[in-house]
Design a protein around this motif. Structure first.
Motif, PDB file in Angstrom:
ATOM      1  N   LYS A 132      -4.269   4.326   4.995  1.00  0.00           N
ATOM      2  CA  LYS A 132      -4.158   3.287   4.440  1.00  0.00           C
ATOM      3  C   LYS A 132      -3.383   1.899   4.277  1.00  0.00           C
ATOM      4  O   LYS A 132      -3.080   1.577   5.490  1.00  0.00           O
ATOM      5  CB  LYS A 132      -5.048   2.373   3.554  1.00  0.00           C
ATOM      6  CG  LYS A 132      -6.757   3.355   3.250  1.00  0.00           C
ATOM      7  CD  LYS A 132      -7.117   3.212   1.775  1.00  0.00           C
ATOM      8  CE  LYS A 132      -8.355   3.745   1.996  1.00  0.00           C
ATOM      9  NZ  LYS A 132      -8.902   3.894   0.424  1.00  0.00           N
ATOM     10  N   ALA A 133      -1.492   2.660   4.287  1.00  0.00           N
ATOM     11  CA  ALA A 133      -0.606   2.433   4.897  1.00  0.00           C
ATOM     12  C   ALA A 133      -0.520   1.768   6.339  1.00  0.00           C
ATOM     13  O   ALA A 133       0.231   1.142   6.713  1.00  0.00           O
ATOM     14  CB  ALA A 133       0.247   2.718   3.563  1.00  0.00           C
ATOM     15  N   LEU A 138       0.671  -1.157   0.090  1.00  0.00           N
ATOM     16  CA  LEU A 138       0.031   0.118   0.349  1.00  0.00           C
ATOM     17  C   LEU A 138       0.452   1.392  -0.134  1.00  0.00           C
ATOM     18  O   LEU A 138       0.087   2.080  -0.434  1.00  0.00           O
ATOM     19  CB  LEU A 138      -0.631  -0.230   1.436  1.00  0.00           C
ATOM     20  CG  LEU A 138      -1.900  -1.491   0.970  1.00  0.00           C
ATOM     21  CD1 LEU A 138      -2.902  -0.803   2.699  1.00  0.00           C
ATOM     22  CD2 LEU A 138      -2.911  -0.774  -0.141  1.00  0.00           C
TER      23      LEU A 138
END
Length: 97
Positions: free
Chosen positions: A77-78, A25
């Motif tokens: 999100k990562a 990600l």
């Protein structure tokens, strides 16, 4: 305009395989935000209280761009994908002109 940099130092990575979800990600998020990886896990010679473990250096065209990349939805999100208890020393710094 001064460039911006992400500097990450990892004191220890007990299970490198647990970073695969984060890496999948983070890489696209950084590239989409204009970041360029200058160093990732290369050799380190540490002095004084320096940490000789993994260091990652990413360059952005500006400090503001580096901050925006960290605050982007894609990078958030990562960050959620980092394993529990994972430690790193992460900084966003401004370069000189």
């Amino acid at each position: 305009m001064a460039k911006g940099y992400w500097v990450s130092v990892y004191p220890a990575i007990p299970a490198p395989e647990t970073l695969s979800a984060y890496n999948e990600l983070a890489g696209p998020a950084v590239r989409a935000a204009g970041g360029r990886v200058l160093s990732r896990g290369g050799r380190v010679v540490a002095h004084e209280a320096g940490i000789a473990q993994r260091v990652v250096l990413i360059e952005f065209d500006s400090f503001e761009q580096a901050v925006e990349a960290y605050e982007s939805e894609a990078y958030k999100k990562a960050l959620v994908a980092l394993p529990d208890g994972f430690q790193r020393d992460f900084r966003i710094i401004e370069g000189t002109d």
